[in-house]
Write a protein that holds these residues in place. Structure first.
Motif, PDB file in Angstrom:
ATOM      1  N   ASP A 191       0.051  -1.560  -0.073  1.00  0.00           N
ATOM      2  CA  ASP A 191       0.056  -0.226  -0.182  1.00  0.00           C
ATOM      3  C   ASP A 191       0.322   1.329   0.381  1.00  0.00           C
ATOM      4  O   ASP A 191       0.801   2.163  -0.557  1.00  0.00           O
ATOM      5  N   LEU A 192       1.760   1.194   0.863  1.00  0.00           N
ATOM      6  CA  LEU A 192       2.699   2.238   0.502  1.00  0.00           C
ATOM      7  C   LEU A 192       4.837   2.118   1.006  1.00  0.00           C
ATOM      8  O   LEU A 192       4.273   0.860   1.069  1.00  0.00           O
ATOM      9  N   VAL A 193       5.091   2.781  -0.015  1.00  0.00           N
ATOM     10  CA  VAL A 193       6.478   2.829   0.027  1.00  0.00           C
ATOM     11  C   VAL A 193       7.579   3.676   0.488  1.00  0.00           C
ATOM     12  O   VAL A 193       7.377   5.117   0.900  1.00  0.00           O
ATOM     13  N   VAL A 194       8.679   3.576   1.947  1.00  0.00           N
ATOM     14  CA  VAL A 194       8.841   4.720   2.897  1.00  0.00           C
ATOM     15  C   VAL A 194      10.012   4.588   1.694  1.00  0.00           C
ATOM     16  O   VAL A 194      11.179   2.803   2.329  1.00  0.00           O
ATOM     17  N   VAL A 195      10.900   5.322   1.593  1.00  0.00           N
ATOM     18  CA  VAL A 195      12.316   5.200   0.667  1.00  0.00           C
ATOM     19  C   VAL A 195      13.139   6.053   1.847  1.00  0.00           C
ATOM     20  O   VAL A 195      13.076   6.961   1.988  1.00  0.00           O
ATOM     21  N   ALA A 196      14.228   5.371   1.858  1.00  0.00           N
ATOM     22  CA  ALA A 196      15.110   5.842   3.493  1.00  0.00           C
ATOM     23  C   ALA A 196      16.578   5.545   3.272  1.00  0.00           C
ATOM     24  O   ALA A 196      17.251   5.072   4.117  1.00  0.00           O
ATOM     25  N   VAL A 197      16.974   6.044   1.404  1.00  0.00           N
ATOM     26  CA  VAL A 197      18.468   5.765   1.226  1.00  0.00           C
ATOM     27  C   VAL A 197      18.924   7.218   1.063  1.00  0.00           C
ATOM     28  O   VAL A 197      18.374   8.216   1.622  1.00  0.00           O
ATOM     29  N   PRO A 198      19.950   7.374   1.947  1.00  0.00           N
ATOM     30  CA  PRO A 198      20.819   8.073   1.508  1.00  0.00           C
ATOM     31  C   PRO A 198      20.216  10.115   0.417  1.00  0.00           C
ATOM     32  O   PRO A 198      19.635   9.111  -0.233  1.00  0.00           O
ATOM     33  N   VAL A 199      19.765  11.112   1.060  1.00  0.00           N
ATOM     34  CA  VAL A 199      19.855  11.737  -0.010  1.00  0.00           C
ATOM     35  C   VAL A 199      19.637  11.583  -1.039  1.00  0.00           C
ATOM     36  O   VAL A 199      19.156  12.601  -2.065  1.00  0.00           O
ATOM     37  N   LEU A 200      21.698  11.951  -1.768  1.00  0.00           N
ATOM     38  CA  LEU A 200      21.471  12.529  -2.621  1.00  0.00           C
ATOM     39  C   LEU A 200      21.230  11.087  -3.901  1.00  0.00           C
ATOM     40  O   LEU A 200      21.643  11.323  -4.717  1.00  0.00           O
ATOM     41  N   ALA A 201      20.802   9.806  -3.058  1.00  0.00           N
ATOM     42  CA  ALA A 201      20.217   8.808  -3.687  1.00  0.00           C
ATOM     43  C   ALA A 201      19.164   8.653  -4.335  1.00  0.00           C
ATOM     44  O   ALA A 201      18.266   8.214  -5.072  1.00  0.00           O
ATOM     45  N   LEU A 202      18.377   9.536  -3.028  1.00  0.00           N
ATOM     46  CA  LEU A 202      16.997   9.762  -3.131  1.00  0.00           C
ATOM     47  C   LEU A 202      16.201   9.950  -4.950  1.00  0.00           C
ATOM     48  O   LEU A 202      15.011   9.055  -5.580  1.00  0.00           O
ATOM     49  N   ARG A 203      16.030  10.429  -5.556  1.00  0.00           N
ATOM     50  CA  ARG A 203      15.323  11.463  -6.631  1.00  0.00           C
ATOM     51  C   ARG A 203      16.027  10.181  -7.963  1.00  0.00           C
ATOM     52  O   ARG A 203      14.636   9.287  -8.145  1.00  0.00           O
ATOM     53  N   SER A 204      17.132   9.258  -7.731  1.00  0.00           N
ATOM     54  CA  SER A 204      17.069   8.471  -8.443  1.00  0.00           C
ATOM     55  C   SER A 204      16.746   7.085  -8.103  1.00  0.00           C
ATOM     56  O   SER A 204      15.400   6.054  -9.163  1.00  0.00           O
ATOM     57  N   VAL A 205      16.152   7.039  -6.508  1.00  0.00           N
ATOM     58  CA  VAL A 205      15.574   5.706  -6.681  1.00  0.00           C
ATOM     59  C   VAL A 205      13.561   6.340  -6.496  1.00  0.00           C
ATOM     60  O   VAL A 205      13.725   4.984  -7.110  1.00  0.00           O
ATOM     61  N   LEU A 206      13.671   7.327  -6.127  1.00  0.00           N
ATOM     62  CA  LEU A 206      12.145   7.592  -6.801  1.00  0.00           C
ATOM     63  C   LEU A 206      12.129   7.241  -8.209  1.00  0.00           C
ATOM     64  O   LEU A 206      10.881   7.379  -8.279  1.00  0.00           O
ATOM     65  N   THR A 207      12.213   7.998  -8.739  1.00  0.00           N
ATOM     66  CA  THR A 207      12.312   8.332  -9.935  1.00  0.00           C
ATOM     67  C   THR A 207      11.863   6.989 -10.727  1.00  0.00           C
ATOM     68  O   THR A 207      11.016   6.392 -11.420  1.00  0.00           O
TER      69      THR A 207
END
Length: 366
Positions: free
Chosen positions: A65-81
């Motif tokens: 139902d929900l995904v929480v992405v808790a990776v380092p800040v500089l990796a967030l954009r690529s993971v979320l995209t």
């Protein structure tokens, strides 16, 4: 709670704590993935996740139902995209400590930006706890394109973890945390490095450090894998905060040069009032708080013995912190208690057990 199946990408301290808190709140199933095999296996061993996944896609295929992405800040954009380029129907949020550039880059109605304002000097899933978010502010950054139903789901999930959700504009968020979090971390590093950079007439300042230096540098040297990214990602707002800090330092320097006692008195009084306001948000009767500094030996069971002894006397500990000095010298246990009467009772009890105790009000008298 509407979240029954949860996915966590990044199972470090925050991600694993989300898993533990979610299971405490009644989430049925938690799937987890981390690039670091040790981190994801430790999170599973700690009970933070129920199912290890071998990739992001494998996790998303769990119909969460929900995904929480808790990776380092500089990796967030690529993971979320990568997640949001798929046609997954799940809601997605993150736990990154900067929001401005991310909000500008990710404009998908399924995404709700988030930032839990909590943590620890320790890192990694081995230090995760279910109560890490209890009472903490959890910023959410909904935008005009955010699906209201998904925002409501994330808002409810955060509340169920024990946190207080607070909506904020992404740019305002970054200016706020630059001042309240990133600047203190930067200055703690500056101060301890200044003290450690040389000797004064042969004396090592760090060996002579008192409680003030230790208190002000508690967060110095925090995990560089996390903090280098945070400083760089939020460089603009942090530079603005540093510039304002520099202006205030120059004011102090000018007052010292002019021997302006009036300015110094007003300056200290202003600080006392601001600290009182700050503590008032954490403690209902901040003006009554008293601090006990207890010298303790480096011996197993000391902390448990002290806290149990005070608990038996119904002395409520509002907060505590232990500073270890060395195996030979032990350390200092700092306790906050509700009022002077409790502080004096606690001091008498501990002194009777052979401890050295210093009692003082947390807020200086006006």
């Amino acid at each position: 709670m509407d979240v029954k199946r949860l996915g966590i990408i990044g199972t470090g301290l925050i991600g694993a704590s989300v898993g533990l808190a979610a299971k405490r709140a009644g989430v049925d199933h938690v799937a987890g993935y981390d690039l670091d095999e040790t981190a994801r296996e430790t999170a599973e061993a700690r009970g933070a996740i129920d199912e290890l996944c071998v990739s992001d896609d494998a996790l998303l295929g769990q119909e969460v139902d929900l995904v929480v992405v808790a990776v380092p800040v500089l990796a967030l954009r690529s993971v979320l995209t990568a997640i949001l380029e798929g046609d997954w129907d799940c809601t997605v949020t993150d736990a990154g400590s900067t929001k401005g550039s991310l909000g500008a880059a990710i404009q998908d109605p399924r995404f709700v930006g988030g930032h839990p304002v909590t943590g620890s000097e320790a890192h990694g899933p081995e230090h995760a706890t279910a109560d890490l978010f209890d009472g903490a502010t959890w910023f959410l950054t909904p935008a005009t394109h955010t699906d209201p139903r998904r925002y409501r789901l994330v808002h409810g999930f955060v509340s169920a973890l024990g946190a207080t959700p607070v909506a904020i504009d992404p740019e305002a968020h970054d200016r706020l945390v630059a001042l309240t979090s990133h600047l203190p971390h930067a200055l703690a590093n500056v101060l301890v490095n200044q003290a450690g950079s040389g000797r004064i007439e042969g004396h090592d300042p760090l060996a002579a450090a008192g409680g003030s230096l230790r208190d002000m540098t508690r967060v110095a040297g925090a995990n560089p894998r996390i903090w280098v990214d945070i400083f760089l990602e939020n460089a603009g707002p942090l530079q603005e905060s540093l510039a304002e800090h520099r202006r205030r330092i120059e004011q102090l320097e000018a007052a010292l040069s002019a021997r302006d006692a009036g300015f110094l008195g007003r300056w200290i009084g202003e600080a006392s009032g601001n600290r009182r306001r700050m503590l008032g948000g954490a403690y209902p009767d901040a003006g009554d708080l008293h601090r006990l500094r207890v010298h303790v030996p480096d011996r197993p069971g000391v902390l448990a013995g002290i806290t149990q002894a005070l608990g038996a006397e119904r002395i409520n500990i509002e907060d505590f912190e232990l500073h270890h000095v060395s195996p030979d010298r032990g350390g200092t246990l700092t306790l906050l208690v509700g009022d002077e009467e409790q502080a004096q009772r606690a001091a008498a009890l501990l002194e009777a057990q052979g401890y050295g105790v210093v009692v003082s009000p947390v807020l200086a008298e006006e």
